[in-house]
Design a protein around this motif. Structure first.
Motif, PDB file in Angstrom:
ATOM      1  N   TYR A 139       0.678  -1.214   0.099  1.00 34.78           N
ATOM      2  CA  TYR A 139       0.018   0.138   0.100  1.00 34.78           C
ATOM      3  C   TYR A 139       1.023   1.255   0.077  1.00 34.78           C
ATOM      4  CZ  TYR A 139       1.047   0.207   4.972  1.00 34.78           C
ATOM      5  OH  TYR A 139       1.667   0.179   6.299  1.00 34.78           O
ATOM      6  N   LEU A 140       0.252   2.275  -0.351  1.00 36.38           N
ATOM      7  CA  LEU A 140       0.910   3.537  -0.026  1.00 36.38           C
ATOM      8  C   LEU A 140       0.130   4.572   0.708  1.00 36.38           C
ATOM      9  CD1 LEU A 140       1.503   4.513  -4.172  1.00 36.38           C
ATOM     10  CD2 LEU A 140       3.295   3.648  -2.255  1.00 36.38           C
ATOM     11  N   ASN A 141       0.981   5.466   1.544  1.00 37.56           N
ATOM     12  CA  ASN A 141       0.082   6.422   2.458  1.00 37.56           C
ATOM     13  C   ASN A 141      -0.074   7.715   1.542  1.00 37.56           C
ATOM     14  OD1 ASN A 141      -0.128   4.793   5.102  1.00 37.56           O
ATOM     15  ND2 ASN A 141       2.058   4.540   4.600  1.00 37.56           N
ATOM     16  N   PHE A 142      -1.131   8.123   1.722  1.00 36.38           N
ATOM     17  CA  PHE A 142      -1.534   9.642   1.382  1.00 36.38           C
ATOM     18  C   PHE A 142      -1.921  10.436   2.166  1.00 36.38           C
ATOM     19  CE2 PHE A 142      -3.472  12.888  -0.781  1.00 36.38           C
ATOM     20  CZ  PHE A 142      -3.032  13.139  -2.300  1.00 36.38           C
ATOM     21  N   VAL A 143      -0.971  11.524   2.501  1.00 36.33           N
ATOM     22  CA  VAL A 143      -1.404  12.234   3.565  1.00 36.33           C
ATOM     23  C   VAL A 143      -1.645  13.592   3.178  1.00 36.33           C
ATOM     24  CG1 VAL A 143      -0.448  13.455   5.860  1.00 36.33           C
ATOM     25  CG2 VAL A 143       0.141  10.933   4.958  1.00 36.33           C
ATOM     26  N   VAL A 144      -2.555  14.485   3.954  1.00 38.04           N
ATOM     27  CA  VAL A 144      -2.952  15.767   3.463  1.00 38.04           C
ATOM     28  C   VAL A 144      -2.780  16.376   4.711  1.00 38.04           C
ATOM     29  CG1 VAL A 144      -4.621  17.435   2.543  1.00 38.04           C
ATOM     30  CG2 VAL A 144      -4.655  15.309   1.828  1.00 38.04           C
ATOM     31  N   GLN A 145      -1.712  17.413   4.746  1.00 36.69           N
ATOM     32  CA  GLN A 145      -1.618  18.233   6.149  1.00 36.69           C
ATOM     33  C   GLN A 145      -2.669  18.969   6.195  1.00 36.69           C
ATOM     34  OE1 GLN A 145       2.367  19.598   5.423  1.00 36.69           O
ATOM     35  NE2 GLN A 145       3.228  18.170   7.198  1.00 36.69           N
ATOM     36  N   ASP A 146      -2.805  19.369   7.591  1.00 37.52           N
ATOM     37  CA  ASP A 146      -3.713  20.335   8.062  1.00 37.52           C
ATOM     38  C   ASP A 146      -3.669  21.674   7.366  1.00 37.52           C
ATOM     39  OD1 ASP A 146      -5.801  21.878   9.354  1.00 37.52           O
ATOM     40  OD2 ASP A 146      -5.274  21.253  11.479  1.00 37.52           O
ATOM     41  N   LEU A 147      -4.734  22.124   6.784  1.00 35.72           N
ATOM     42  CA  LEU A 147      -4.950  23.383   5.834  1.00 35.72           C
ATOM     43  C   LEU A 147      -5.181  24.618   6.691  1.00 35.72           C
ATOM     44  CD1 LEU A 147      -5.969  21.831   2.599  1.00 35.72           C
ATOM     45  CD2 LEU A 147      -3.717  22.542   3.016  1.00 35.72           C
ATOM     46  N   GLY A 148      -5.152  24.362   8.141  1.00 35.57           N
ATOM     47  CA  GLY A 148      -5.686  25.546   9.035  1.00 35.57           C
ATOM     48  C   GLY A 148      -6.985  25.481   9.348  1.00 35.57           C
ATOM     49  N   LEU A 149      -7.435  24.108   9.186  1.00 32.46           N
ATOM     50  CA  LEU A 149      -9.036  24.002   9.379  1.00 32.46           C
ATOM     51  C   LEU A 149      -9.239  22.951  10.628  1.00 32.46           C
ATOM     52  CD1 LEU A 149      -9.851  22.832   5.702  1.00 32.46           C
ATOM     53  CD2 LEU A 149     -10.270  25.097   6.725  1.00 32.46           C
ATOM     54  N   ASP A 150      -8.095  22.782  11.320  1.00 39.28           N
ATOM     55  CA  ASP A 150      -8.232  21.933  12.716  1.00 39.28           C
ATOM     56  C   ASP A 150      -8.684  20.577  12.498  1.00 39.28           C
ATOM     57  OD1 ASP A 150      -7.242  24.459  14.286  1.00 39.28           O
ATOM     58  OD2 ASP A 150      -9.431  25.036  14.332  1.00 39.28           O
ATOM     59  N   THR A 151      -8.182  20.020  11.339  1.00 41.33           N
ATOM     60  CA  THR A 151      -8.590  18.606  11.041  1.00 41.33           C
ATOM     61  C   THR A 151      -7.252  17.755  11.416  1.00 41.33           C
ATOM     62  OG1 THR A 151      -7.706  18.679   8.769  1.00 41.33           O
ATOM     63  CG2 THR A 151     -10.037  19.353   9.135  1.00 41.33           C
ATOM     64  N   GLY A 152      -6.228  18.211  11.664  1.00 37.49           N
ATOM     65  CA  GLY A 152      -4.883  17.628  11.620  1.00 37.49           C
ATOM     66  C   GLY A 152      -4.623  16.781  10.434  1.00 37.49           C
ATOM     67  N   ASP A 153      -3.644  16.123  10.287  1.00 40.54           N
ATOM     68  CA  ASP A 153      -3.302  15.491   8.939  1.00 40.54           C
ATOM     69  C   ASP A 153      -4.386  14.247   8.452  1.00 40.54           C
ATOM     70  OD1 ASP A 153      -1.155  16.990   9.409  1.00 40.54           O
ATOM     71  OD2 ASP A 153       0.360  15.176   9.476  1.00 40.54           O
ATOM     72  N   ILE A 154      -4.945  14.258   7.257  1.00 39.15           N
ATOM     73  CA  ILE A 154      -5.646  13.448   6.774  1.00 39.15           C
ATOM     74  C   ILE A 154      -4.944  12.244   6.079  1.00 39.15           C
ATOM     75  CG2 ILE A 154      -7.625  12.980   5.391  1.00 39.15           C
ATOM     76  CD1 ILE A 154      -8.160  14.874   8.126  1.00 39.15           C
ATOM     77  N   LYS A 155      -5.325  11.190   6.657  1.00 42.03           N
ATOM     78  CA  LYS A 155      -4.430   9.895   5.870  1.00 42.03           C
ATOM     79  C   LYS A 155      -5.420   9.209   5.161  1.00 42.03           C
ATOM     80  CE  LYS A 155      -0.789  10.497   9.286  1.00 42.03           C
ATOM     81  NZ  LYS A 155      -0.165  10.085  10.503  1.00 42.03           N
ATOM     82  N   PHE A 156      -4.765   8.576   4.017  1.00 42.18           N
ATOM     83  CA  PHE A 156      -5.532   7.549   3.302  1.00 42.18           C
ATOM     84  C   PHE A 156      -4.563   6.444   3.021  1.00 42.18           C
ATOM     85  CE2 PHE A 156      -7.498  11.605   2.023  1.00 42.18           C
ATOM     86  CZ  PHE A 156      -8.924  11.329   2.344  1.00 42.18           C
ATOM     87  N   LYS A 157      -5.120   5.229   3.236  1.00 44.40           N
ATOM     88  CA  LYS A 157      -4.199   4.190   2.667  1.00 44.40           C
ATOM     89  C   LYS A 157      -4.867   3.570   1.415  1.00 44.40           C
ATOM     90  CE  LYS A 157      -2.761  -0.243   4.871  1.00 44.40           C
ATOM     91  NZ  LYS A 157      -2.889  -1.013   6.141  1.00 44.40           N
ATOM     92  N   LEU A 158      -3.620   3.891   0.322  1.00 48.75           N
ATOM     93  CA  LEU A 158      -4.013   3.449  -0.985  1.00 48.75           C
ATOM     94  C   LEU A 158      -3.625   1.995  -1.227  1.00 48.75           C
ATOM     95  CD1 LEU A 158      -2.649   6.569  -2.721  1.00 48.75           C
ATOM     96  CD2 LEU A 158      -4.840   6.353  -1.736  1.00 48.75           C
ATOM     97  N   ASP A 159      -4.500   1.186  -2.041  1.00 50.56           N
ATOM     98  CA  ASP A 159      -4.105  -0.027  -2.412  1.00 50.56           C
ATOM     99  C   ASP A 159      -3.305  -0.089  -3.559  1.00 50.56           C
ATOM    100  OD1 ASP A 159      -4.291  -2.781  -3.188  1.00 50.56           O
ATOM    101  OD2 ASP A 159      -6.495  -2.843  -3.326  1.00 50.56           O
ATOM    102  N   SER A 160      -2.082  -0.469  -3.411  1.00 51.60           N
ATOM    103  CA  SER A 160      -1.248  -0.404  -4.487  1.00 51.60           C
ATOM    104  C   SER A 160      -1.528  -1.236  -5.704  1.00 51.60           C
ATOM    105  CB  SER A 160       0.232  -0.581  -4.152  1.00 51.60           C
ATOM    106  OG  SER A 160       0.835   0.367  -3.163  1.00 51.60           O
ATOM    107  N   LYS A 161      -2.064  -2.543  -5.294  1.00 54.52           N
ATOM    108  CA  LYS A 161      -2.392  -3.442  -6.164  1.00 54.52           C
ATOM    109  C   LYS A 161      -3.426  -2.903  -7.279  1.00 54.52           C
ATOM    110  CE  LYS A 161      -2.051  -7.641  -4.842  1.00 54.52           C
ATOM    111  NZ  LYS A 161      -2.067  -8.718  -4.178  1.00 54.52           N
ATOM    112  N   ALA A 162      -4.461  -1.962  -6.661  1.00 56.40           N
ATOM    113  CA  ALA A 162      -5.630  -1.494  -7.435  1.00 56.40           C
ATOM    114  C   ALA A 162      -5.031  -0.449  -8.373  1.00 56.40           C
ATOM    115  CB  ALA A 162      -6.596  -1.022  -6.623  1.00 56.40           C
ATOM    116  N   LEU A 163      -3.861   0.302  -7.945  1.00 52.84           N
ATOM    117  CA  LEU A 163      -3.280   1.291  -8.719  1.00 52.84           C
ATOM    118  C   LEU A 163      -2.661   0.622  -9.855  1.00 52.84           C
ATOM    119  CD1 LEU A 163      -1.939   3.796  -6.150  1.00 52.84           C
ATOM    120  CD2 LEU A 163      -4.026   3.749  -7.260  1.00 52.84           C
ATOM    121  N   THR A 164      -1.832  -0.494  -9.596  1.00 52.68           N
ATOM    122  CA  THR A 164      -1.168  -1.304 -10.480  1.00 52.68           C
ATOM    123  C   THR A 164      -1.922  -1.827 -11.711  1.00 52.68           C
ATOM    124  OG1 THR A 164       0.498  -1.481  -9.133  1.00 52.68           O
ATOM    125  CG2 THR A 164       0.719  -2.765 -10.869  1.00 52.68           C
TER     126      THR A 164
END
Length: 173
Positions: free
Chosen positions: A141-166
């Motif tokens: 898998y790959l980790n996709f992270v969106v750092q907090d954009l000043g919206l008090d969400t903290g970092d948003i993390k998605f776990k991407l399925d590498s097999k699906a992308l391939t």
């Protein structure tokens, strides 16, 4: 294909809501981009050429909204915060978006595109482009992270399925 891509079980569509902010990350397969560029003028040579061109990269759309509005609509009362967010979305996302492997090898962001919609959309959308490199695609898998954009969400993390992308879906042209 769009319906297939929006089914979260297929590994191309990810959604999270944190502190009232909705995040949707959707993978854009190569053939979807080829089809979009060719429109109705499909010829096999052009399909192969565009598949090679687009196939070198991973394309994602990241949509973010609060109260079914663009992120900028929520900060429009504060001119300083509005200006900072416009600047960050237009020029600073390479500092806020990260994709890395389980071993924490980082993929370098190739490009991102933030089209201003001036309040005419119900979300802020960014197209994000990463190089497609075998050494990263062979991971579980790959980790996709969106750092907090000043919206008090903290970092948003998605776990991407590498097999699906391939093994992305393809269209018959």
């Amino acid at each position: 294909m769009n319906e297939y891509l929006k089914d979260e079980d297929n590994g191309y569509y990810y959604k999270k809501t944190v502190s009232g902010v909705d995040y949707v990350l959707q993978y854009r397969p190569t053939d979807l981009l080829v089809n979009q560029e060719l429109a109705d003028k499909i010829n096999p040579a052009q399909v192969d050429k565009l598949r090679k061109q687009y196939g070198q990269y991973l394309y994602f759309n990241l949509s973010m909204s609060k109260n079914d509005q663009e992120l900028l609509s929520g900060v429009s009362q504060d001119k300083v915060k509005f200006g900072q967010m416009v600047n960050e979305l237009a020029f600073g996302m390479e500092e806020k978006l990260h994709v890395y492997t389980p071993a924490e090898d980082t993929l370098a962001l190739a490009d991102f595109i933030y089209p201003r919609m001036y309040g005419m959309s119900n979300s802020t959308s960014i197209m994000i482009v990463y190089p497609r490199e075998d050494k990263y695609m062979n991971q579980e898998y790959l980790n996709f992270v969106v750092q907090d954009l000043g919206l008090d969400t903290g970092d948003i993390k998605f776990k991407l399925d590498s097999k699906a992308l391939t093994n992305e879906p393809q269209l018959r042209f």
